[in-house]
Design an enzyme around this catalytic site. Structure first.
Site, PDB file in Angstrom:
ATOM      1  N   ASP A   1       0.845  -1.148  -0.055  1.00  0.00           N
ATOM      2  CA  ASP A   1       0.079   0.044  -0.120  1.00  0.00           C
ATOM      3  C   ASP A   1       0.708   1.207   0.055  1.00  0.00           C
ATOM      4  O   ASP A   1       0.455   2.314  -0.782  1.00  0.00           O
ATOM      5  CB  ASP A   1      -1.007   0.057   1.235  1.00  0.00           C
ATOM      6  CG  ASP A   1      -1.435  -1.195   1.802  1.00  0.00           C
ATOM      7  OD1 ASP A   1      -0.681  -2.144   1.562  1.00  0.00           O
ATOM      8  OD2 ASP A   1      -1.970  -1.253   2.894  1.00  0.00           O
TER       9      ASP A   1
ATOM     10  N   GLU B   1       6.600  -7.637  11.611  1.00  0.00           N
ATOM     11  CA  GLU B   1       5.855  -7.270  10.461  1.00  0.00           C
ATOM     12  C   GLU B   1       6.701  -7.201   9.100  1.00  0.00           C
ATOM     13  O   GLU B   1       6.839  -7.435   7.940  1.00  0.00           O
ATOM     14  CB  GLU B   1       5.031  -6.234  10.368  1.00  0.00           C
ATOM     15  CG  GLU B   1       3.940  -5.937   9.198  1.00  0.00           C
ATOM     16  CD  GLU B   1       3.053  -4.771   9.484  1.00  0.00           C
ATOM     17  OE1 GLU B   1       3.137  -4.317  10.473  1.00  0.00           O
ATOM     18  OE2 GLU B   1       2.048  -4.609   8.707  1.00  0.00           O
TER      19      GLU B   1
HETATM   20  C1  2M8 Z   1      -1.274  -3.929   4.763  1.00  0.00           C
HETATM   21  O1  2M8 Z   1      -2.543  -3.498   4.267  1.00  0.00           O
HETATM   22  C2  2M8 Z   1      -3.430  -3.135   5.084  1.00  0.00           C
HETATM   23  C3  2M8 Z   1      -4.622  -2.740   4.192  1.00  0.00           C
HETATM   24  O2  2M8 Z   1      -5.006  -3.614   3.367  1.00  0.00           O
HETATM   25  C4  2M8 Z   1      -3.214  -1.765   5.945  1.00  0.00           C
HETATM   26  O3  2M8 Z   1      -2.047  -1.191   5.792  1.00  0.00           O
HETATM   27  O4  2M8 Z   1      -4.174  -1.567   6.968  1.00  0.00           O
HETATM   28  C5  2M8 Z   1      -0.163  -4.436   3.874  1.00  0.00           C
HETATM   29  O5  2M8 Z   1       0.997  -4.773   4.257  1.00  0.00           O
HETATM   30  C6  2M8 Z   1      -0.846  -5.620   3.220  1.00  0.00           C
HETATM   31  O6  2M8 Z   1       0.137  -6.473   2.150  1.00  0.00           O
HETATM   32  C7  2M8 Z   1      -1.676  -6.625   4.176  1.00  0.00           C
HETATM   33  O7  2M8 Z   1      -1.933  -7.736   3.388  1.00  0.00           O
HETATM   34  C8  2M8 Z   1      -2.035  -6.275   5.175  1.00  0.00           C
HETATM   35  C9  2M8 Z   1      -2.493  -7.202   6.378  1.00  0.00           C
HETATM   36  O8  2M8 Z   1      -1.037  -7.625   6.841  1.00  0.00           O
HETATM   37  O9  2M8 Z   1      -1.654  -4.969   5.807  1.00  0.00           O
END
Ligand code: 2M8
Length: 432
Positions: free
Chosen positions: A177, A400
């Site tokens: 993102d 993460e």
């Molecule tokens: C992150 O994305 C979410 C939105 O979908 C966020 O920023 O809140 C990204 O790193 C994405 O790749 C990942 O799937 C998600 C959940 O780990 O977090």
């Protein structure tokens, strides 16, 4: 850095399992406690990949739980919400309003966007590793039509450029993102201020960015998640090399799974060939694949980790694959990082060692590149990626993401894909 005392392989594996157990809610695994309290699409595919060698049933349950959220259009949503925590993450179900959409499943609340289609690849991992062949074949027969529908949706509704690639219509769909690749197309959008609460983290992008994400999501929702609107009006449409590289690899996986399900593999082989041709004709430039901004009508110059996605394809022309490996190993990426692979070119002005997808190294992209190196016979590179990734989690835990220079952990703790893929990397390093 927050070094931990040396953890041996067996202890690391046990820690990985306890993270996955703690993050399990029913049959699904959430990405991280607190931060991401629902089921995310490609996260679950990575979790299933990590589980594939060890627990066929649990890997299958993970994927089936996600696919319970699949829309009748074939779209697999990027989030399937946990009903008890509905508004614990913004934007929650009240923003997406999937329950108002006739194509959304009943009884399951989801987002209206998708994420990289890694699921067929995950199912193939399960299929290849399962000890009980009958059980695995039954799973493939059950899940194959859902995966085929997912791929049909991408071909029918997301080929916004008309050349055989799928376009993402929101940065959230890329899974990366905050990547600087989206900066320019996002800056072209109106800056509307919204009221919402989200957990502040130094790794996250500022609200000014997030407001544009929300604006884009609301525009798409208010169109009724309409395909014609995406083609004609939606202001964000990008052909991303990682999304399409994963799609191509999943087409190849579907071709392997099709005969098990009594289906013809050829349409999937043809789809893979079409995607390969379009990637090479449209996104390849100067030693890396680049994202193509369909609205701005140009390749986005930023060099980022997504540009290596097409390397997952064993059919990529040799000279292209070797040029990609050279870029990967150069001082732009691995060559200047203590802990591979930085998510953005280190020399880029937008590079930021600690902000999400703007510099840190991630276990999931390391796993994908390790796989890409393997399919191209670059075993030493694959071994290096495995060893470096295991060093990261051994030292800093299942974070993460990680600082690419000193390896310190960033973002959420006890992160599911970091734990799950560690299980796969451990097995791999034991075999080599
Ligand atoms: C992150 O994305 C979410 C939105 O979908 C966020 O920023 O809140 C990204 O790193 C994405 O790749 C990942 O799937 C998600 C959940 O780990 O977090």
């Amino acid at each position: 850095m927050e070094a931990r005392s040396a953890v041996d392989d067996a202890a690391l594996g046990r820690e990985a399992w306890s993270v996955l157990d703690a993050n399990r809610t029913g049959s699904a695994t959430v990405p991280a406690p607190g931060l991401y309290p629902h089921q995310w699409s490609w996260d679950s595919a990575f979790v299933a990949i990590g589980l594939a060698r060890w627990d066929t049933r649990r890997a299958a349950a993970e994927l089936l739980s996600l696919l319970a959220g699949q829309w009748r259009t074939g779209m697999v949503p990027h989030i399937v919400f946990h009903p008890a925590r509905a508004e614990a993450y913004f934007p929650g179900p009240s923003v997406w309003r999937s329950h108002d959409h006739p194509a959304a499943p009943t009884g399951v609340l989801t987002s209206g966007l998708t994420q990289p289609p890694l699921h067929a690849l995950a199912v193939r991992q399960v299929w290849r590793h399962a000890a009980d062949r009958d059980e695995a074949a039954a799973l493939v027969r059950r899940i194959y039509p859902m995966l085929a529908a997912q791929h049909d949706y991408l071909a029918a509704t997301r080929d916004l450029g008309g050349a055989g690639l799928a376009a993402i219509v929101h940065p959230w769909e890329s899974g990366m993102d905050d990547s600087p690749v989206w900066d320019e197309p996002l800056e072209a959008l109106p800056a509307v201020r919204y009221a919402y609460r989200r957990e502040e983290l130094p790794e996250r992008h500022p609200d000014s960015h997030h407001d544009r994400y929300v604006w884009l999501a609301l525009r798409y929702r208010d169109s009724g998640y309409d395909g014609a609107y995406l083609r004609l009006d939606h202001p964000f449409a990008i052909e991303d090399p990682m999304f399409n590289g994963i799609w191509l690899a999943s087409c190849q996986a579907l071709a392997e799974l099709a005969p098990v399900a009594g289906s013809d593999p050829r349409p999937h082989e043809e789809a893979a060939a079409r995607i390969r041709t379009a990637l090479l004709e449209r996104l390849w430039s100067d030693g890396l694949f680049h994202a193509l901004d369909l609205r701005g009508g140009r390749l986005i110059p930023v060099r980022a980790i997504g540009g290596f996605g097409p390397l997952l394809d064993p059919g990529l022309p040799f000279e292209v694959a070797m040029a990609l490996v050279a870029t990967l190993e150069s001082a732009r990426f691995m060559g200047a990082a203590g802990y591979p692979v930085p998510s953005c070119e280190i020399r880029a002005p937008q590079f930021d060692r600690s902000r999400y997808w703007r510099g840190p190294s991630w276990v999931n992209t390391n796993w994908l590149l390790r796989r890409a190196a393997t399919v191209h016979g670059r075993t030493e590179l694959a071994r290096q990626l495995t060893a470096a990734t295991l060093r990261l989690v051994r030292q800093a835990g299942f974070r993460e993401c990680f600082d690419p220079f000193d390896g310190s952990g960033r973002g959420g703790r006890d992160f599911s894909w970091s734990a799950a893929l560690t299980l796969d990397l451990l097995a791999d390093s034991a075999e080599s």
